[in-house]
Write a protein that holds these residues in place. Structure first.
Motif, PDB file in Angstrom:
ATOM      1  N   VAL A  39       0.873  -1.174   0.000  1.00 28.09           N
ATOM      2  CA  VAL A  39       0.000   0.000   0.000  1.00 28.09           C
ATOM      3  C   VAL A  39       0.910   1.223   0.000  1.00 28.09           C
ATOM      4  O   VAL A  39       1.746   1.379   0.899  1.00 28.09           O
ATOM      5  CB  VAL A  39      -0.929   0.037   1.219  1.00 28.09           C
ATOM      6  N   LEU A  40       0.749   2.087  -0.995  1.00 29.49           N
ATOM      7  CA  LEU A  40       1.582   3.280  -1.112  1.00 29.49           C
ATOM      8  C   LEU A  40       0.967   4.443  -0.342  1.00 29.49           C
ATOM      9  O   LEU A  40      -0.260   4.491  -0.142  1.00 29.49           O
ATOM     10  CB  LEU A  40       1.722   3.680  -2.580  1.00 29.49           C
ATOM     11  N   PRO A  41       1.806   5.388   0.114  1.00 26.53           N
ATOM     12  CA  PRO A  41       1.242   6.622   0.683  1.00 26.53           C
ATOM     13  C   PRO A  41       0.339   7.297  -0.350  1.00 26.53           C
ATOM     14  O   PRO A  41       0.705   7.448  -1.503  1.00 26.53           O
ATOM     15  CB  PRO A  41       2.490   7.478   0.958  1.00 26.53           C
ATOM     16  N   GLY A  42      -0.856   7.646   0.073  1.00 27.25           N
ATOM     17  CA  GLY A  42      -1.810   8.223  -0.858  1.00 27.25           C
ATOM     18  C   GLY A  42      -2.927   7.270  -1.242  1.00 27.25           C
ATOM     19  O   GLY A  42      -3.818   7.641  -2.006  1.00 27.25           O
ATOM     20  N   GLY A  43      -2.875   6.030  -0.721  1.00 28.29           N
ATOM     21  CA  GLY A  43      -4.019   5.140  -0.863  1.00 28.29           C
ATOM     22  C   GLY A  43      -4.039   4.211  -2.053  1.00 28.29           C
ATOM     23  O   GLY A  43      -5.094   3.663  -2.390  1.00 28.29           O
ATOM     24  N   LYS A  44      -2.920   3.989  -2.719  1.00 25.11           N
ATOM     25  CA  LYS A  44      -2.878   3.074  -3.857  1.00 25.11           C
ATOM     26  C   LYS A  44      -2.479   1.685  -3.371  1.00 25.11           C
ATOM     27  O   LYS A  44      -1.385   1.490  -2.832  1.00 25.11           O
ATOM     28  CB  LYS A  44      -1.899   3.574  -4.921  1.00 25.11           C
ATOM     29  N   VAL A  45      -3.391   0.717  -3.554  1.00 30.84           N
ATOM     30  CA  VAL A  45      -3.210  -0.646  -3.058  1.00 30.84           C
ATOM     31  C   VAL A  45      -2.896  -1.563  -4.229  1.00 30.84           C
ATOM     32  O   VAL A  45      -3.632  -1.588  -5.224  1.00 30.84           O
ATOM     33  CB  VAL A  45      -4.478  -1.143  -2.329  1.00 30.84           C
ATOM     34  N   PHE A  46      -1.803  -2.319  -4.109  1.00 32.26           N
ATOM     35  CA  PHE A  46      -1.402  -3.255  -5.151  1.00 32.26           C
ATOM     36  C   PHE A  46      -1.347  -4.669  -4.567  1.00 32.26           C
ATOM     37  O   PHE A  46      -0.725  -4.897  -3.531  1.00 32.26           O
ATOM     38  CB  PHE A  46      -0.031  -2.895  -5.731  1.00 32.26           C
ATOM     39  N   VAL A  47      -1.992  -5.594  -5.267  1.00 29.04           N
ATOM     40  CA  VAL A  47      -1.946  -7.011  -4.893  1.00 29.04           C
ATOM     41  C   VAL A  47      -1.590  -7.806  -6.142  1.00 29.04           C
ATOM     42  O   VAL A  47      -2.299  -7.718  -7.151  1.00 29.04           O
ATOM     43  CB  VAL A  47      -3.293  -7.496  -4.321  1.00 29.04           C
ATOM     44  N   TYR A  48      -0.514  -8.558  -6.091  1.00 26.85           N
ATOM     45  CA  TYR A  48      -0.124  -9.413  -7.212  1.00 26.85           C
ATOM     46  C   TYR A  48      -0.875 -10.734  -7.108  1.00 26.85           C
ATOM     47  O   TYR A  48      -0.944 -11.340  -6.035  1.00 26.85           O
ATOM     48  CB  TYR A  48       1.388  -9.634  -7.214  1.00 26.85           C
ATOM     49  N   SER A  49      -1.437 -11.160  -8.219  1.00 29.60           N
ATOM     50  CA  SER A  49      -2.288 -12.350  -8.205  1.00 29.60           C
ATOM     51  C   SER A  49      -1.543 -13.596  -7.751  1.00 29.60           C
ATOM     52  O   SER A  49      -2.156 -14.541  -7.253  1.00 29.60           O
ATOM     53  CB  SER A  49      -2.879 -12.584  -9.606  1.00 29.60           C
ATOM     54  N   SER A  50      -0.216 -13.599  -7.866  1.00 28.84           N
ATOM     55  CA  SER A  50       0.561 -14.769  -7.463  1.00 28.84           C
ATOM     56  C   SER A  50       0.555 -14.992  -5.954  1.00 28.84           C
ATOM     57  O   SER A  50       0.891 -16.078  -5.482  1.00 28.84           O
ATOM     58  CB  SER A  50       2.008 -14.641  -7.954  1.00 28.84           C
ATOM     59  N   ILE A  51       0.141 -13.980  -5.177  1.00 33.80           N
ATOM     60  CA  ILE A  51       0.089 -14.163  -3.730  1.00 33.80           C
ATOM     61  C   ILE A  51      -1.264 -14.702  -3.275  1.00 33.80           C
ATOM     62  O   ILE A  51      -1.400 -15.185  -2.144  1.00 33.80           O
ATOM     63  CB  ILE A  51       0.387 -12.832  -2.992  1.00 33.80           C
ATOM     64  N   LEU A  52      -2.260 -14.665  -4.146  1.00 33.52           N
ATOM     65  CA  LEU A  52      -3.607 -15.067  -3.751  1.00 33.52           C
ATOM     66  C   LEU A  52      -3.721 -16.556  -3.386  1.00 33.52           C
ATOM     67  O   LEU A  52      -4.412 -16.894  -2.416  1.00 33.52           O
ATOM     68  CB  LEU A  52      -4.604 -14.711  -4.855  1.00 33.52           C
ATOM     69  N   PRO A  53      -3.063 -17.488  -4.118  1.00 35.79           N
ATOM     70  CA  PRO A  53      -3.114 -18.874  -3.667  1.00 35.79           C
ATOM     71  C   PRO A  53      -2.473 -19.086  -2.299  1.00 35.79           C
ATOM     72  O   PRO A  53      -2.878 -19.990  -1.571  1.00 35.79           O
ATOM     73  CB  PRO A  53      -2.340 -19.629  -4.768  1.00 35.79           C
ATOM     74  N   ILE A  54      -1.484 -18.280  -1.942  1.00 39.93           N
ATOM     75  CA  ILE A  54      -0.882 -18.384  -0.611  1.00 39.93           C
ATOM     76  C   ILE A  54      -1.845 -17.836   0.435  1.00 39.93           C
ATOM     77  O   ILE A  54      -1.974 -18.380   1.531  1.00 39.93           O
ATOM     78  CB  ILE A  54       0.464 -17.627  -0.568  1.00 39.93           C
ATOM     79  N   CYS A  55      -2.556 -16.769   0.088  1.00 37.08           N
ATOM     80  CA  CYS A  55      -3.580 -16.233   0.995  1.00 37.08           C
ATOM     81  C   CYS A  55      -4.695 -17.262   1.203  1.00 37.08           C
ATOM     82  O   CYS A  55      -5.194 -17.432   2.307  1.00 37.08           O
ATOM     83  CB  CYS A  55      -4.163 -14.945   0.426  1.00 37.08           C
ATOM     84  N   LYS A  56      -5.110 -17.897   0.124  1.00 37.60           N
ATOM     85  CA  LYS A  56      -6.071 -19.014   0.104  1.00 37.60           C
ATOM     86  C   LYS A  56      -7.505 -18.565   0.343  1.00 37.60           C
ATOM     87  O   LYS A  56      -8.435 -19.075  -0.284  1.00 37.60           O
ATOM     88  CB  LYS A  56      -5.690 -20.080   1.139  1.00 37.60           C
ATOM     89  N   ASN A  57      -7.761 -17.613   1.242  1.00 36.22           N
ATOM     90  CA  ASN A  57      -9.136 -17.208   1.553  1.00 36.22           C
ATOM     91  C   ASN A  57      -9.149 -15.748   2.001  1.00 36.22           C
ATOM     92  O   ASN A  57      -8.112 -15.077   2.043  1.00 36.22           O
ATOM     93  CB  ASN A  57      -9.741 -18.123   2.626  1.00 36.22           C
TER      94      ASN A  57
END
Length: 363
Positions: free
Chosen positions: A179-197
């Protein structure tokens, strides 16, 4: 977690002329001997530069000179006053730290970083209407709402921010989120399987969001001049850049970075619990992350953690176990049990019990 830390370094470059001295013997006349002592003996340092007493300043000369001592006293006294005047408390933890960087500069750095990332990865960002983008947006909205409910959070850091969610579907991108200063949120799809839910994703997002709540970017920038001054003082003593940088990294920069990462873990865990995400999932998330790192030969373990900006995943798991009691207390006080029971029953009736919620999208 995710390796985004802003740091600034100043490596002093000192050049000295090459002075050749001849051996002193009884055959040298007095003027020659005097010239030798005026020029001073020289020696070669490890970084191949020559040094010695050439009439320049040094720590010992400053301490022996009364005027220099007075200036040094005023400087140190003013530094202490400046430090105390700019002390702030971090949310949730209450840790005091000196932040003198204005919020406006923080936002400018965030805007510059955002433009740079968009130039590099903009073509991989999923549209706002994509289900994964909506999923991340929903999870982050709950975290943001929980932050507003926390009395220790400075609401001025949240008001007036244009929050934007970006899911980067880069097939070559590493598991990452920030999350960058100023409210820009980035999520790379490759982390989603590790998150799982949702709970695993909330663990990641609340951690990254906590970096901004605690103003870790501004804290790093505020410390940069201090590191530079210490580096200059060390160089006047040792004259060796490489060793000085290793000492600064090992004793100051890296421990400070790990402290901020640990603080973001703690703040994030409490906020996700307040947002009615299951805090138990944070431990399972870090176990999955640890397995991923080991299978890909990544991460900091053992002695390598000493020179790492982030704690090892095993260390983070131990911390989560210590903090879990407090997180569950917040979870219960937020009346999450009934909400979670309804949500879990609805989810399981549609998707089943063990099916992961996230999968990487391929085009």
């Amino acid at each position: 977690m995710w390796r985004s830390v802003y740091q600034a370094r100043l490596i002093p470059q000192v050049s000295r002329g090459l002075v050749r001295s001849r051996p002193v013997s009884s055959r040298l006349g007095l003027p020659t001997l005097a010239r030798f002592y005026n020029n001073g003996p020289t020696y070669r340092r490890f970084n191949n530069s020559y040094g010695g007493y050439n009439g320049g300043w040094s720590i010992s000369r400053i301490l022996l000179n009364r005027t220099s001592r007075n200036y040094l006293t005023f400087f140190l006294g003013g530094s202490v006053v400046f430090y105390v005047a700019n002390l702030e408390e971090a949310p949730v933890t209450g840790r005091k730290r000196c932040i003198w960087i204005p919020r406006s500069l923080e936002l400018k750095i965030g805007d510059y970083s955002y433009k740079s990332i968009m130039r590099e990865s903009g073509r991989y960002i999923l549209p706002e209407s994509h289900p994964l983008t909506k999923k991340v947006e929903n999870v982050f909205s709950r975290i943001l709402e929980a932050a507003y409910k926390d009395p220790s959070v400075d609401k001025t850091l949240l008001d007036g921010i244009n929050w934007q969610i970006h899911v980067v579907n880069d097939p070559k991108g590493p598991p990452n989120a920030f999350v960058l200063p100023g409210g820009k949120v980035f999520v790379y799809s490759s982390i989603l399987p590790i998150c799982k839910n949702d709970d695993g994703l909330a663990t990641v997002l609340s951690h990254e969001f906590s970096h901004q709540l605690a103003r870790h970017t501004a804290e790093n920038l505020s410390k940069a001049p201090i590191y530079s001054m210490i580096g200059i003082v060390m160089y006047t003593i040792t004259g060796v850049d490489v060793i000085n940088n290793l000492l600064l990294d090992g004793l100051l920069r890296m421990p400070a970075s790990r402290q901020m990462e640990t603080e973001a873990d703690y703040i994030g865990l409490m906020i996700m619990a307040r947002a009615c995400f299951n805090p138990d999932e944070s431990i399972r998330l870090w176990k999955r992350m640890s397995e991923f790192e080991k299978s890909h030969h990544l991460g900091a373990n053992g002695i390598l953690e000493f020179l790492s900006t982030h704690p090892a995943s095993d260390t983070r798991i131990q911390n989560m176990h210590k903090w879990l009691g407090k997180a569950k207390q917040i979870y219960e006080e937020s009346d999450c049990s009934s909400i979670r029971g309804y949500y879990s029953g609805l989810k399981n009736s549609i998707f089943g019990n063990d099916k992961p919620e996230f999968q990487i999208v391929r085009f």
